[in-house]
Design a protein around this motif. Structure first.
Motif, PDB file in Angstrom:
ATOM      1  N   LYS A   8       0.829  -1.210   0.000  1.00 22.03           N
ATOM      2  CA  LYS A   8       0.000   0.000   0.000  1.00 22.03           C
ATOM      3  C   LYS A   8       0.868   1.267   0.000  1.00 22.03           C
ATOM      4  CE  LYS A   8      -3.869   2.060   2.449  1.00 22.03           C
ATOM      5  NZ  LYS A   8      -4.761   1.957   3.619  1.00 22.03           N
ATOM      6  N   ALA A   9       2.040   1.174   0.602  1.00 24.61           N
ATOM      7  CA  ALA A   9       2.933   2.333   0.728  1.00 24.61           C
ATOM      8  C   ALA A   9       3.890   2.495  -0.448  1.00 24.61           C
ATOM      9  CB  ALA A   9       3.736   2.224   2.025  1.00 24.61           C
ATOM     10  N   ILE A  10       3.883   1.573  -1.414  1.00 24.11           N
ATOM     11  CA  ILE A  10       4.865   1.616  -2.506  1.00 24.11           C
ATOM     12  C   ILE A  10       4.911   2.971  -3.219  1.00 24.11           C
ATOM     13  CG2 ILE A  10       5.405   0.702  -4.815  1.00 24.11           C
ATOM     14  CD1 ILE A  10       4.900  -2.092  -3.741  1.00 24.11           C
ATOM     15  N   PRO A  11       3.792   3.551  -3.654  1.00 25.64           N
ATOM     16  CA  PRO A  11       3.890   4.839  -4.359  1.00 25.64           C
ATOM     17  C   PRO A  11       4.558   5.941  -3.518  1.00 25.64           C
ATOM     18  CG  PRO A  11       1.725   3.884  -4.697  1.00 25.64           C
ATOM     19  CD  PRO A  11       2.409   3.050  -3.648  1.00 25.64           C
ATOM     20  N   GLU A  12       4.197   6.008  -2.245  1.00 22.44           N
ATOM     21  CA  GLU A  12       4.819   7.013  -1.381  1.00 22.44           C
ATOM     22  C   GLU A  12       6.283   6.686  -1.107  1.00 22.44           C
ATOM     23  OE1 GLU A  12       1.830   6.585   1.687  1.00 22.44           O
ATOM     24  OE2 GLU A  12       1.308   8.691   1.395  1.00 22.44           O
ATOM     25  N   PHE A  13       6.586   5.406  -0.992  1.00 24.89           N
ATOM     26  CA  PHE A  13       7.966   4.957  -0.779  1.00 24.89           C
ATOM     27  C   PHE A  13       8.841   5.350  -1.965  1.00 24.89           C
ATOM     28  CE2 PHE A  13      11.082   1.472  -1.399  1.00 24.89           C
ATOM     29  CZ  PHE A  13      11.836   1.634  -0.253  1.00 24.89           C
ATOM     30  N   ASN A  15       8.357   7.637  -4.193  1.00 25.69           N
ATOM     31  CA  ASN A  15       8.455   9.091  -4.342  1.00 25.69           C
ATOM     32  C   ASN A  15       8.993   9.775  -3.091  1.00 25.69           C
ATOM     33  OD1 ASN A  15       7.410   9.413  -7.070  1.00 25.69           O
ATOM     34  ND2 ASN A  15       5.533   8.562  -6.209  1.00 25.69           N
ATOM     35  N   MET A  16       9.476   8.962  -2.143  1.00 24.41           N
ATOM     36  CA  MET A  16      10.086   9.460  -0.903  1.00 24.41           C
ATOM     37  C   MET A  16       9.181  10.449  -0.174  1.00 24.41           C
ATOM     38  SD  MET A  16      13.994   9.507  -2.387  1.00 24.41           S
ATOM     39  CE  MET A  16      14.629  10.526  -1.114  1.00 24.41           C
ATOM     40  N   ARG A  17       7.923  10.061  -0.023  1.00 26.06           N
ATOM     41  CA  ARG A  17       6.947  10.905   0.660  1.00 26.06           C
ATOM     42  C   ARG A  17       6.532  10.332   2.008  1.00 26.06           C
ATOM     43  NH1 ARG A  17       3.493  11.874  -4.690  1.00 26.06           N
ATOM     44  NH2 ARG A  17       4.783  13.501  -5.600  1.00 26.06           N
ATOM     45  N   LEU A  18       7.362   9.458   2.542  1.00 21.85           N
ATOM     46  CA  LEU A  18       7.082   8.856   3.840  1.00 21.85           C
ATOM     47  C   LEU A  18       7.954   9.505   4.913  1.00 21.85           C
ATOM     48  CD1 LEU A  18       7.054   5.069   2.856  1.00 21.85           C
ATOM     49  CD2 LEU A  18       5.078   6.498   3.366  1.00 21.85           C
ATOM     50  N   TYR A  20      10.595   9.501   7.920  1.00 25.81           N
ATOM     51  CA  TYR A  20      11.854   8.757   7.984  1.00 25.81           C
ATOM     52  C   TYR A  20      11.673   7.373   8.602  1.00 25.81           C
ATOM     53  CZ  TYR A  20      16.579   7.407   9.146  1.00 25.81           C
ATOM     54  OH  TYR A  20      17.754   6.706   9.258  1.00 25.81           O
ATOM     55  N   ASP A  21      10.942   7.295   9.714  1.00 27.81           N
ATOM     56  CA  ASP A  21      10.774   6.009  10.386  1.00 27.81           C
ATOM     57  C   ASP A  21      10.004   5.018   9.519  1.00 27.81           C
ATOM     58  OD1 ASP A  21       8.492   7.671  10.794  1.00 27.81           O
ATOM     59  OD2 ASP A  21       7.884   6.491  12.531  1.00 27.81           O
ATOM     60  N   LYS A  22       9.010   5.489   8.786  1.00 24.49           N
ATOM     61  CA  LYS A  22       8.233   4.621   7.899  1.00 24.49           C
ATOM     62  C   LYS A  22       9.087   4.189   6.701  1.00 24.49           C
ATOM     63  CE  LYS A  22       3.995   3.243   7.473  1.00 24.49           C
ATOM     64  NZ  LYS A  22       3.425   2.302   8.412  1.00 24.49           N
ATOM     65  N   MET A  23       9.912   5.101   6.192  1.00 21.72           N
ATOM     66  CA  MET A  23      10.811   4.769   5.083  1.00 21.72           C
ATOM     67  C   MET A  23      11.796   3.679   5.523  1.00 21.72           C
ATOM     68  SD  MET A  23      11.561   5.536   1.891  1.00 21.72           S
ATOM     69  CE  MET A  23      11.175   7.191   1.431  1.00 21.72           C
ATOM     70  N   ALA A  24      12.340   3.809   6.716  1.00 20.30           N
ATOM     71  CA  ALA A  24      13.274   2.814   7.243  1.00 20.30           C
ATOM     72  C   ALA A  24      12.588   1.465   7.420  1.00 20.30           C
ATOM     73  CB  ALA A  24      13.861   3.294   8.567  1.00 20.30           C
ATOM     74  N   GLU A  25      11.349   1.493   7.878  1.00 12.43           N
ATOM     75  CA  GLU A  25      10.583   0.259   8.052  1.00 12.43           C
ATOM     76  C   GLU A  25      10.342  -0.421   6.699  1.00 12.43           C
ATOM     77  OE1 GLU A  25       6.427  -0.965  10.272  1.00 12.43           O
ATOM     78  OE2 GLU A  25       7.131   1.093  10.449  1.00 12.43           O
ATOM     79  N   CYS A  26      10.007   0.370   5.693  1.00 10.38           N
ATOM     80  CA  CYS A  26       9.800  -0.162   4.343  1.00 10.38           C
ATOM     81  C   CYS A  26      11.089  -0.762   3.788  1.00 10.38           C
ATOM     82  CB  CYS A  26       9.287   0.927   3.404  1.00 10.38           C
ATOM     83  SG  CYS A  26       7.554   1.360   3.632  1.00 10.38           S
ATOM     84  N   LEU A  27      12.189  -0.072   3.958  1.00  9.42           N
ATOM     85  CA  LEU A  27      13.480  -0.576   3.476  1.00  9.42           C
ATOM     86  C   LEU A  27      13.831  -1.899   4.137  1.00  9.42           C
ATOM     87  CD1 LEU A  27      15.639   2.663   3.301  1.00  9.42           C
ATOM     88  CD2 LEU A  27      15.078   1.133   1.402  1.00  9.42           C
ATOM     89  N   SER A  28      13.630  -1.972   5.425  1.00  7.42           N
ATOM     90  CA  SER A  28      13.917  -3.201   6.153  1.00  7.42           C
ATOM     91  C   SER A  28      13.046  -4.341   5.632  1.00  7.42           C
ATOM     92  CB  SER A  28      13.668  -2.977   7.643  1.00  7.42           C
ATOM     93  OG  SER A  28      13.867  -4.162   8.355  1.00  7.42           O
ATOM     94  N   HIS A  29      11.776  -4.060   5.409  1.00  7.69           N
ATOM     95  CA  HIS A  29      10.870  -5.097   4.927  1.00  7.69           C
ATOM     96  C   HIS A  29      11.250  -5.565   3.523  1.00  7.69           C
ATOM     97  CE1 HIS A  29       7.237  -7.437   4.442  1.00  7.69           C
ATOM     98  NE2 HIS A  29       7.130  -6.905   3.239  1.00  7.69           N
ATOM     99  N   VAL A  30      11.476  -4.641   2.618  1.00  6.48           N
ATOM    100  CA  VAL A  30      11.740  -5.025   1.228  1.00  6.48           C
ATOM    101  C   VAL A  30      13.070  -5.782   1.101  1.00  6.48           C
ATOM    102  CG1 VAL A  30      12.900  -2.956   0.327  1.00  6.48           C
ATOM    103  CG2 VAL A  30      11.358  -4.247  -1.139  1.00  6.48           C
TER     104      VAL A  30
END
Length: 65
Positions: A8-13, A15-18, A20-30
């Motif tokens: 669900k967060a891919i488009p925001e991820f 386009n770097m619209r998340l 910092y903490d959410k971006m880090a969480e996404c990076l860890s997951h992917v």
């Protein structure tokens, strides 16, 4: 992070619209989820194709709207 939340967060991820903490969480997951890496790659391919198509239409004088 669950796969559904990441997808669900891919488009925001992308386009770097998340935040910092959410971006880090996404990076860890992917990094740890091959399925979501595939989804991210597909998103990039589709987005790039759309942008390339729009650019070609502009060059040909066609409207993108």
């Amino acid at each position: 992070m669950e796969c559904q939340e990441f997808r669900k967060a891919i488009p925001e991820f992308v386009n770097m619209r998340l935040r910092y903490d959410k971006m880090a969480e996404c990076l860890s997951h992917v990094k740890s989820c091959p399925s979501c890496r595939d989804e991210l790659e597909i998103y990039f391919i589709v987005e790039r194709g759309i942008k390339d198509n729009e650019a070609m239409n502009v060059l040909r004088g066609h409207s993108t709207e």
